[in-house]
Write a protein that holds these residues in place. Structure first.
Motif, PDB file in Angstrom:
ATOM      1  N   UNK A  72       0.105   0.591  -6.962  1.00  0.00           N
ATOM      2  CA  UNK A  72       1.703   0.416  -6.144  1.00  0.00           C
ATOM      3  C   UNK A  72       2.653   0.452  -7.441  1.00  0.00           C
ATOM      4  N   UNK A  73       2.201  -0.267  -8.425  1.00  0.00           N
ATOM      5  CA  UNK A  73       3.196  -0.342  -9.440  1.00  0.00           C
ATOM      6  C   UNK A  73       3.720   0.887 -10.063  1.00  0.00           C
ATOM      7  N   UNK A  74       2.931   1.787 -10.044  1.00  0.00           N
ATOM      8  CA  UNK A  74       3.025   3.133 -10.595  1.00  0.00           C
ATOM      9  C   UNK A  74       4.097   3.983  -9.349  1.00  0.00           C
ATOM     10  N   UNK A  75       3.598   3.603  -8.318  1.00  0.00           N
ATOM     11  CA  UNK A  75       4.736   4.274  -7.242  1.00  0.00           C
ATOM     12  C   UNK A  75       5.997   3.591  -7.132  1.00  0.00           C
ATOM     13  N   UNK A  76       6.211   2.319  -7.467  1.00  0.00           N
ATOM     14  CA  UNK A  76       7.416   1.858  -7.443  1.00  0.00           C
ATOM     15  C   UNK A  76       8.231   2.248  -8.599  1.00  0.00           C
ATOM     16  N   UNK A  77       7.363   2.570  -9.727  1.00  0.00           N
ATOM     17  CA  UNK A  77       8.265   3.033 -10.975  1.00  0.00           C
ATOM     18  C   UNK A  77       8.897   4.216 -10.634  1.00  0.00           C
TER      19      UNK A  77
END
Length: 316
Positions: A72-77
Motif C-alpha cells: 500500500x505504501x508504494x501505491x500511495x507514493x
C-alpha cells in the motif's frame, strides 16, 4: 452539503482508491464516491490484482492506473506523485468506509483551512473490526501519543482527506500498511492543522477478503514507529540509551568504589574495563543525539518550506 459545494466554484477533488483483488466491492465503492462527490474524479490504483478489479472499476467510471511494486505504501507514493488536485480523498476499495461521509470531510478541510481530516471509524457490524485490531489500535495510538506528545483518535484509519500542500510535501517512505502511521507522524511533526470526523465503518461485502495480518503488520507498524521516533526525536532516543548505559555503569561501579575506599585496591579489572567502556558509549550516545538533532531540525525546516510552497485550499 453537496449542493453547497456545487453552488460554489468547486475545488478540484480527486478520490484515490488503492486496490488489490477487490472485484467484489470496487464497483459499489466507485459508484458511492461518484454519487457523494459528483465533481470529483475517482482514481483506482490497482496493485497487481489477479481478479477483475481493473475491468470492473473502469466499467463503474473510475480512472484506472497501476502500481507494480507490491504494498500500500508504494501505491500511495505513486498516487500522490501522479494525481494533481486541490483536495484528495483517500479510502480503501473494499466498501468498508462510507462514501457519504466524504462531503462533510471535504467541507471541514476547506472551511477550517486544514491539511488533513481523518475519518475515525465507528463500527457497529460485528465482522467489521476484529477485536485484536481494536486493542492494537488503542495501544499504538497511546504509544504514538506518548512518544510524540499528541496523537489521533484512530491512527490506522485509511479514510482521509488531504490538502494539496500535504500531499505534495509528504515524502512517502513506507511500503506497506504502516503508511497510515507515517502519515500521522508527518502531520504531527510539521504541526499541521488537522481534524477528525467520525464515520461509519462496515463489514466487507461477501467475497471480499482482508489483506491485513494482525501480527506481521503489527510488528511492521511497531518498527515504523520506532524508526520514526529515532529519526524525529534523536536526543530522546539516543539519550535514553545513553542514560540506561550510564545508570547500569554506576550500579556496577558501586561495589568497586566501596572496595577501593576500604582497601585501596581494584581487584576486578574486567568489571572496571566494562564500566569504562559503557560510560564512553553512553557519552557518545548523548553527543550522537545532539548532532542528529541538528540534522533533524534542518530536515524539518526543509519539509516545512516545501509544505509552505504550496497554496492552502481555498476557503468556502
Amino acid at each position: 452539503m453537496g449542493e453547497r459545494l456545487d453552488s460554489l466554484q468547486s475545488p478540484r477533488i480527486a478520490v484515490l482508491l488503492p486496490c488489490y483483488n477487490e472485484e467484489a466491492a470496487i464497483s459499489a465503492t466507485v459508484r458511492g464516491f461518484r454519487e457523494a462527490l459528483p465533481s470529483a474524479i475517482v482514481y483506482v490504483y490497482d496493485n497487481n490484482s489477479r481478479d477483475g478489479t481493473r475491468e470492473i472499476a473502469a466499467e463503474a467510471g473510475a480512472v484506472v492506473r497501476s502500481e507494480r511494486q507490491q504494498g500500500k505504501g508504494h501505491v500511495v507514493r505513486r498516487m500522490f506523485a501522479d494525481v494533481d488536485a486541490d483536495v484528495y480523498v483517500m479510502a480503501d476499495g473494499d466498501l468498508t468506509y462510507d462514501p457519504k461521509a466524504a462531503p462533510d470531510m471535504v467541507e471541514m478541510l476547506l472551511v477550517e483551512q486544514l491539511d488533513m481530516v481523518v475519518g475515525t471509524r465507528k463500527h457497529e457490524a460485528k465482522d467489521a473490526y476484529r477485536g485484536g485490531h481494536v486493542i492494537g489500535n488503542k495501544l499504538f495510538t497511546g504509544l504514538l501519543a506518548g512518544l510524540f506528545g499528541r496523537s489521533f483518535t484512530d491512527i490506522f484509519s485509511g479514510y482521509r482527506v488531504f490538502s494539496r500542500r500535504f500531499v505534495k510535501s509528504f515524502p512517502v517512505l513506507s511500503s506497506g500498511f504502516e503508511i497510515e502511521t507515517e502519515i500521522s507522524v508527518h502531520a504531527l511533526e510539521l504541526r499541521m492543522p488537522v481534524g477528525e470526523v467520525e464515520t461509519a465503518y462496515g463489514a466487507r461485502p461477501e467475497g471480499s477478503q482482508s489483506k491485513l495480518s494482525t501480527y506481521s503488520d503489527g510488528w511492521r507498524i511497531l518498527k515504523t514507529i520506532a524508526t520514526l521516533y529515532r529519526i524525529e526525536r534523536p536526543v530522546l532516543f539516543y539519550g535514553s540509551i545513553g542514560a540506561f548505559l550510564l545508570a547500569l555503569a554506576i550500579v556496577l561501579s558501586i561495589p568497586l568504589v566501596i572496595t577501593y575506599l576500604n582497601t585501596g585496591l581494584v581487584p576486578r579489572f574486567p568489571t572496571a574495563i566494562l564500566i569504562t567502556g559503557m560510560t564512553i558509549i553512553a557519552v557518545l550516545c548523548f553527543f550522537a543525539g545532539l548532532i542528529l538533532d541538528t540534522v533533524t531540525r534542518g530536515r524539518r525546516e526543509v519539509r516545512r518550506l516545501a509544505y509552505l510552497s504550496f497554496a492552502a485550499p481555498e476557503r468556502l
